[in-house]
Write a protein that holds these residues in place. Structure first.
Motif, PDB file in Angstrom:
ATOM      1  N   SER A  16       4.826   1.502   3.385  1.00 52.77           N
ATOM      2  CA  SER A  16       6.368   1.223   3.068  1.00 52.77           C
ATOM      3  C   SER A  16       6.397   2.367   4.301  1.00 52.77           C
ATOM      4  N   ARG A  52      11.614 -12.246   4.026  1.00 52.90           N
ATOM      5  CA  ARG A  52      11.080 -11.128   4.248  1.00 52.90           C
ATOM      6  C   ARG A  52      11.070 -10.864   5.346  1.00 52.90           C
ATOM      7  N   VAL A  53      10.538  -9.877   6.302  1.00 60.12           N
ATOM      8  CA  VAL A  53       9.369 -10.448   7.704  1.00 60.12           C
ATOM      9  C   VAL A  53       8.200  -8.834   7.435  1.00 60.12           C
ATOM     10  N   MET A  54       7.396  -8.979   7.230  1.00 61.49           N
ATOM     11  CA  MET A  54       6.660  -8.277   7.354  1.00 61.49           C
ATOM     12  C   MET A  54       5.648  -8.484   8.648  1.00 61.49           C
ATOM     13  N   GLU A  73      12.562   1.096   4.145  1.00 62.19           N
ATOM     14  CA  GLU A  73      12.987   0.173   3.889  1.00 62.19           C
ATOM     15  C   GLU A  73      11.956  -1.090   4.550  1.00 62.19           C
ATOM     16  N   THR A  74      11.176  -0.712   5.349  1.00 62.71           N
ATOM     17  CA  THR A  74      10.594  -2.144   6.191  1.00 62.71           C
ATOM     18  C   THR A  74       8.512  -1.699   5.713  1.00 62.71           C
ATOM     19  N   GLU A  75       7.472  -2.601   5.774  1.00 63.50           N
ATOM     20  CA  GLU A  75       6.394  -2.521   5.830  1.00 63.50           C
ATOM     21  C   GLU A  75       5.861  -3.403   6.720  1.00 63.50           C
ATOM     22  N   ILE A  76       4.618  -2.472   6.639  1.00 64.77           N
ATOM     23  CA  ILE A  76       3.902  -3.535   7.684  1.00 64.77           C
ATOM     24  C   ILE A  76       2.346  -3.732   6.678  1.00 64.77           C
ATOM     25  N   LEU A  92       4.550  -2.892  17.418  1.00 65.70           N
ATOM     26  CA  LEU A  92       5.473  -2.380  17.127  1.00 65.70           C
ATOM     27  C   LEU A  92       6.143  -1.181  17.619  1.00 65.70           C
ATOM     28  N   THR A 104      -0.306  -2.346   2.308  1.00 63.67           N
ATOM     29  CA  THR A 104       0.979  -2.284   3.042  1.00 63.67           C
ATOM     30  C   THR A 104       1.579  -0.450   2.617  1.00 63.67           C
TER      31      THR A 104
END
Length: 127
Positions: A47, A6-8, A50-53, A78, A45
């Protein structure tokens, strides 16, 4: 060979309320995690599909002991996919760095700054 699962991206923010409003309320992020769980978070975080920051309150130095901001310029931007760049651009009320322009690769794109000056590229397919 080890593989990442995972990459966040995590941004350091000066004003958690303003950043949270920008990413959660205006751009539609869904709260996934907050610390501490009660009261005003110092890290959270959000959502987006399917991605998060991650957003963390800016301190002089992080847990790694290094400054959290570069001396000048920026290190990350971003790219956020939206339904309509022009509608999102007007709804954000954020400083516009580059107005919406159709790009040769088939997307309409614009750049804005978030409350901490991070560059955000808004993109949507043309047509």
């Amino acid at each position: 060979m080890p593989r990442a699962s995972r990459v966040m991206p995590m941004l350091s923010v000066a004003d958690m309320a303003a950043s949270r409003r920008f990413y959660e309320t205006i751009l539609g992020g869904r709260l996934a995690y907050a610390f501490p769980p009660e009261g005003e978070p110092v890290f959270l975080t959000l959502s987006f599909g399917e991605t998060e920051i991650g957003l963390g309150v800016l301190e002089e130095k992080g847990v790694h002991g290094r400054p959290l901001r570069p001396a000048s310029g920026h290190r990350v931007e971003l790219c956020i996919n939206v339904d309509d760049v022009d509608t999102t651009l007007s709804a954000l009320g954020a400083p516009i760095v580059m107005s919406a322009i159709d790009q040769p690769w088939g997307e309409r794109a614009a750049y804005v700054e978030d409350p901490d000056g991070n560059l955000i590229m808004l993109v949507a397919p043309i047509g």
